[in-house]
Design a protein around this motif. Structure first.
Motif, PDB file in Angstrom:
ATOM      1  N   VAL A   1       0.826  -1.202   0.000  1.00  0.00           N
ATOM      2  CA  VAL A   1       0.000   0.000   0.000  1.00  0.00           C
ATOM      3  C   VAL A   1       0.865   1.259   0.000  1.00  0.00           C
ATOM      4  CG1 VAL A   1      -1.848   1.236   1.209  1.00  0.00           C
ATOM      5  CG2 VAL A   1      -1.758  -1.266   1.294  1.00  0.00           C
ATOM      6  N   ASP A   2       0.635   2.117  -0.984  1.00  0.00           N
ATOM      7  CA  ASP A   2       1.254   3.432  -0.987  1.00  0.00           C
ATOM      8  C   ASP A   2       0.704   4.231   0.198  1.00  0.00           C
ATOM      9  OD1 ASP A   2       2.660   5.742  -1.978  1.00  0.00           O
ATOM     10  OD2 ASP A   2       0.769   6.440  -2.859  1.00  0.00           O
ATOM     11  N   LEU A   3       1.482   5.187   0.674  1.00  0.00           N
ATOM     12  CA  LEU A   3       1.027   5.993   1.808  1.00  0.00           C
ATOM     13  C   LEU A   3       0.378   7.299   1.357  1.00  0.00           C
ATOM     14  CD1 LEU A   3       3.746   5.505   4.585  1.00  0.00           C
ATOM     15  CD2 LEU A   3       1.316   4.956   4.692  1.00  0.00           C
TER      16      LEU A   3
ATOM     17  N   HIS B   1      -2.952   8.482   3.542  1.00  0.00           N
ATOM     18  CA  HIS B   1      -3.064   9.844   4.094  1.00  0.00           C
ATOM     19  C   HIS B   1      -2.800  10.862   2.999  1.00  0.00           C
ATOM     20  CE1 HIS B   1       1.254  10.836   4.083  1.00  0.00           C
ATOM     21  NE2 HIS B   1       1.501   9.616   4.564  1.00  0.00           N
ATOM     22  N   ASP B   2      -3.126  12.123   3.300  1.00  0.00           N
ATOM     23  CA  ASP B   2      -2.948  13.189   2.309  1.00  0.00           C
ATOM     24  C   ASP B   2      -1.825  14.156   2.677  1.00  0.00           C
ATOM     25  OD1 ASP B   2      -3.979  14.675   4.402  1.00  0.00           O
ATOM     26  OD2 ASP B   2      -5.744  15.409   3.309  1.00  0.00           O
ATOM     27  N   GLY B   3      -0.925  13.703   3.553  1.00  0.00           N
ATOM     28  CA  GLY B   3       0.162  14.556   4.001  1.00  0.00           C
ATOM     29  C   GLY B   3      -0.190  15.384   5.218  1.00  0.00           C
ATOM     30  N   VAL B   4      -1.459  15.313   5.630  1.00  0.00           N
ATOM     31  CA  VAL B   4      -1.927  16.054   6.803  1.00  0.00           C
ATOM     32  C   VAL B   4      -2.674  15.117   7.754  1.00  0.00           C
ATOM     33  CG1 VAL B   4      -3.370  17.958   7.627  1.00  0.00           C
ATOM     34  CG2 VAL B   4      -2.100  18.198   5.477  1.00  0.00           C
ATOM     35  N   ARG B   5      -3.562  14.304   7.178  1.00  0.00           N
ATOM     36  CA  ARG B   5      -4.385  13.413   8.000  1.00  0.00           C
ATOM     37  C   ARG B   5      -4.728  12.149   7.205  1.00  0.00           C
ATOM     38  NH1 ARG B   5      -7.211  17.684   6.289  1.00  0.00           N
ATOM     39  NH2 ARG B   5      -6.704  18.828   8.187  1.00  0.00           N
ATOM     40  N   ALA B   6      -5.169  11.140   7.937  1.00  0.00           N
ATOM     41  CA  ALA B   6      -5.578   9.889   7.294  1.00  0.00           C
ATOM     42  C   ALA B   6      -6.747  10.142   6.357  1.00  0.00           C
ATOM     43  CB  ALA B   6      -5.964   8.862   8.352  1.00  0.00           C
ATOM     44  N   ILE B   7      -6.771   9.440   5.230  1.00  0.00           N
ATOM     45  CA  ILE B   7      -7.874   9.552   4.281  1.00  0.00           C
ATOM     46  C   ILE B   7      -9.070   8.785   4.836  1.00  0.00           C
ATOM     47  CG2 ILE B   7      -8.638   8.858   1.972  1.00  0.00           C
ATOM     48  CD1 ILE B   7      -5.777   9.468   1.019  1.00  0.00           C
TER      49      ILE B   7
ATOM     50  N   VAL C   1       1.436   8.142  13.089  1.00  0.00           N
ATOM     51  CA  VAL C   1       0.633   8.353  14.294  1.00  0.00           C
ATOM     52  C   VAL C   1       0.059   9.764  14.285  1.00  0.00           C
ATOM     53  CG1 VAL C   1       0.681   8.491  16.809  1.00  0.00           C
ATOM     54  CG2 VAL C   1       1.876   6.637  15.646  1.00  0.00           C
ATOM     55  N   GLY C   2       0.893  10.735  13.915  1.00  0.00           N
ATOM     56  CA  GLY C   2       0.437  12.120  13.860  1.00  0.00           C
ATOM     57  C   GLY C   2      -0.621  12.358  12.808  1.00  0.00           C
ATOM     58  N   PHE C   3      -0.605  11.558  11.747  1.00  0.00           N
ATOM     59  CA  PHE C   3      -1.600  11.694  10.680  1.00  0.00           C
ATOM     60  C   PHE C   3      -2.901  10.962  11.017  1.00  0.00           C
ATOM     61  CE2 PHE C   3       1.953  12.065   7.273  1.00  0.00           C
ATOM     62  CZ  PHE C   3       2.103  13.417   7.565  1.00  0.00           C
ATOM     63  N   GLY C   4      -2.882  10.157  12.084  1.00  0.00           N
ATOM     64  CA  GLY C   4      -4.066   9.384  12.436  1.00  0.00           C
ATOM     65  C   GLY C   4      -4.136   8.039  11.750  1.00  0.00           C
ATOM     66  N   VAL C   5      -2.976   7.516  11.333  1.00  0.00           N
ATOM     67  CA  VAL C   5      -2.903   6.174  10.746  1.00  0.00           C
ATOM     68  C   VAL C   5      -2.288   5.264  11.815  1.00  0.00           C
ATOM     69  CG1 VAL C   5      -2.001   4.755   8.867  1.00  0.00           C
ATOM     70  CG2 VAL C   5      -2.586   7.157   8.440  1.00  0.00           C
ATOM     71  N   PRO C   6      -3.079   4.508  12.550  1.00  0.00           N
ATOM     72  CA  PRO C   6      -2.582   3.739  13.698  1.00  0.00           C
ATOM     73  C   PRO C   6      -1.845   2.467  13.306  1.00  0.00           C
ATOM     74  CG  PRO C   6      -4.917   3.336  13.406  1.00  0.00           C
ATOM     75  CD  PRO C   6      -4.538   4.377  12.377  1.00  0.00           C
ATOM     76  N   GLU C   7      -1.097   1.930  14.259  1.00  0.00           N
ATOM     77  CA  GLU C   7      -0.272   0.747  14.022  1.00  0.00           C
ATOM     78  C   GLU C   7      -1.079  -0.502  13.715  1.00  0.00           C
ATOM     79  OE1 GLU C   7       2.316   0.198  17.324  1.00  0.00           O
ATOM     80  OE2 GLU C   7       3.518   1.990  16.913  1.00  0.00           O
ATOM     81  N   ASP C   8      -2.326  -0.547  14.144  1.00  0.00           N
ATOM     82  CA  ASP C   8      -3.093  -1.784  13.953  1.00  0.00           C
ATOM     83  C   ASP C   8      -3.682  -1.933  12.550  1.00  0.00           C
ATOM     84  OD1 ASP C   8      -5.139   0.069  14.026  1.00  0.00           O
ATOM     85  OD2 ASP C   8      -6.245  -0.876  15.662  1.00  0.00           O
TER      86      ASP C   8
ATOM     87  N   ILE D   1       7.915  12.819  -8.003  1.00  0.00           N
ATOM     88  CA  ILE D   1       8.115  14.146  -8.591  1.00  0.00           C
ATOM     89  C   ILE D   1       7.403  15.199  -7.754  1.00  0.00           C
ATOM     90  CG2 ILE D   1       7.852  15.577 -10.653  1.00  0.00           C
ATOM     91  CD1 ILE D   1       9.764  13.217 -10.994  1.00  0.00           C
ATOM     92  N   VAL D   2       6.123  14.953  -7.467  1.00  0.00           N
ATOM     93  CA  VAL D   2       5.331  15.868  -6.633  1.00  0.00           C
ATOM     94  C   VAL D   2       4.453  15.051  -5.696  1.00  0.00           C
ATOM     95  CG1 VAL D   2       5.255  17.745  -8.321  1.00  0.00           C
ATOM     96  CG2 VAL D   2       3.469  15.982  -8.353  1.00  0.00           C
ATOM     97  N   VAL D   3       4.011  15.703  -4.617  1.00  0.00           N
ATOM     98  CA  VAL D   3       2.979  15.156  -3.732  1.00  0.00           C
ATOM     99  C   VAL D   3       2.046  16.303  -3.361  1.00  0.00           C
ATOM    100  CG1 VAL D   3       4.370  13.299  -2.735  1.00  0.00           C
ATOM    101  CG2 VAL D   3       4.390  15.554  -1.663  1.00  0.00           C
ATOM    102  N   ASP D   4       0.855  15.950  -2.909  1.00  0.00           N
ATOM    103  CA  ASP D   4      -0.093  16.956  -2.432  1.00  0.00           C
ATOM    104  C   ASP D   4      -0.173  16.860  -0.918  1.00  0.00           C
ATOM    105  OD1 ASP D   4      -0.771  17.929  -4.954  1.00  0.00           O
ATOM    106  OD2 ASP D   4      -2.287  16.376  -5.254  1.00  0.00           O
ATOM    107  N   ARG D   5       0.245  17.931  -0.247  1.00  0.00           N
ATOM    108  CA  ARG D   5       0.120  18.005   1.212  1.00  0.00           C
ATOM    109  C   ARG D   5      -1.176  18.747   1.503  1.00  0.00           C
ATOM    110  NH1 ARG D   5       3.838  17.263   5.152  1.00  0.00           N
ATOM    111  NH2 ARG D   5       5.561  17.429   3.663  1.00  0.00           N
ATOM    112  N   GLY D   6      -2.230  17.977   1.767  1.00  0.00           N
ATOM    113  CA  GLY D   6      -3.543  18.602   1.851  1.00  0.00           C
ATOM    114  C   GLY D   6      -3.908  19.154   0.482  1.00  0.00           C
ATOM    115  N   GLU D   7      -4.072  20.472   0.394  1.00  0.00           N
ATOM    116  CA  GLU D   7      -4.423  21.131  -0.871  1.00  0.00           C
ATOM    117  C   GLU D   7      -3.215  21.753  -1.555  1.00  0.00           C
ATOM    118  OE1 GLU D   7      -7.503  20.937  -2.108  1.00  0.00           O
ATOM    119  OE2 GLU D   7      -8.014  19.715  -0.360  1.00  0.00           O
ATOM    120  N   VAL D   8      -2.024  21.580  -0.988  1.00  0.00           N
ATOM    121  CA  VAL D   8      -0.821  22.235  -1.510  1.00  0.00           C
ATOM    122  C   VAL D   8       0.084  21.207  -2.195  1.00  0.00           C
ATOM    123  CG1 VAL D   8       1.214  23.611  -0.931  1.00  0.00           C
ATOM    124  CG2 VAL D   8      -0.932  23.963   0.318  1.00  0.00           C
TER     125      VAL D   8
END
Length: 290
Positions: free
Chosen positions: A19-21, A26-32, A67-74, A170-177
């Motif tokens: 699975v890609d991250l 997540h979107d670079g800010v929070r879990a999808i 963990v900070g993004f809300g993607v837990p270990e389980d 090449i690029v990623v989207d951090r939230g809307e940026v």
């Protein structure tokens, strides 16, 4: 190619997920929304989940970030990072002992010696004019155009320095940026005539690492592994190159082009054009992981 509404429609055909991250979990800010629940449900059936990411960070650093993004270990079993693949190569001497670090200060963890190495090279970070090679973990400023680095890259190319790219994105989207990544710099360096070395998706080393992480838990053949992600040139090309089934996430980098609405699936006609233009040949497509 089949457009699906949820992972559960097809999950019983597979025993493991690569699975890609970013853009998938997540979107670079929070879990999808929905992604964590989908992965938990897959693991509850005995399935294995390996996150395969082009992050230049070691897996421990990525785990803390999740963990900070809300993607837990389980919701996963292990992590394979581009950074880990590239670090092994660096400490094996791929670009020399004295290296110029092209990247932000928070990527300092990249220079920690991996525990799996018994005789690592003693790497020293030095200014560009003293370097034997370049280690690129990303731009100094992710908002700045990579071409701003042309003077330094020209000086490096003139001296024949190799550039180790720790993140082929090449690029990623951090939230809307939207932000530039190390892959954009490596691409520019190659276009200028320099030599860039890649270790993340779509290149084989990170898939070799992902398989080792998986097989340390359970031996699972490739035909029972489903890869997923939103990057045509990285996630999709890598899965196709490794002959793995692919679940393409249309609501990530290609959301606008595919007409994927939030919480929904892509417009079939726009999706077909996008897949043709990018050369992606997925087994399945979904708007977002759910």
């Amino acid at each position: 190619m089949q457009i699906i509404d949820s992972l559960s429609e097809i999950s019983d055909r597979y025993r493991a997920l690569f699975v890609d991250l970013w853009g998938c979990a997540h979107d670079g800010v929070r879990a999808i929304p929905g992604a964590v629940e989908a992965l938990r449900a897959f693991r509850a059936t005995g399935g294995r989940v390996i996150f395969v990411t082009n992050s230049p960070r070691p897996r421990a650093g990525v785990a803390r970030q999740l963990v900070g993004f809300g993607v837990p270990e389980d919701c996963y079993d292990d992590i394979a990072t581009s950074g880990d693949s590239a670090r092994v190569a660096m400490f094996d001497g791929a670009v020399g002992r004295r290296v110029w670090h092209l990247g932000p200060a928070h990527d300092a963890g990249f220079f920690e010696v991996p525990a799996i190495l018994s005789d690592p090279l003693n790497i020293e970070r030095v200014p560009l004019d003293q370097a034997e090679g370049i280690v690129c973990t990303g731009p100094f400023d992710p908002q700045a155009d990579p071409s701003d680095l042309r003077p330094q890259l020209l000086a490096a190319k003139t001296r024949g320095l190799k550039l180790l790219c720790a993140n082929p994105d090449i690029v990623v989207d951090r939230g809307e940026v939207r932000e530039w990544c190390a892959g954009a710099i490596a691409r520019l360096y190659t276009e200028m005539g320099g030599e860039s070395l890649y270790f993340g998706k779509p290149h084989p080393p990170i898939y070799d690492l992902a398989r080792r992480r998986l097989h340390a838990i359970e031996e699972i053949p490739d035909d029972a592994i489903l890869a997923m992600g939103d990057g045509p040139a990285t996630d999709a090309a890598g899965a196709m190159g490794e002959d793995l089934d692919l679940l393409f996430i249309s609501g990530g980098l290609g959301a606008f082009e595919t007409g994927t609405v939030v919480g929904g699936n892509p417009d079939p006609d726009r999706l077909a054009r996008y897949l043709l233009e990018t050369g992606v040949e997925p087994t399945y497509v979904i708007g977002t992981l759910r």
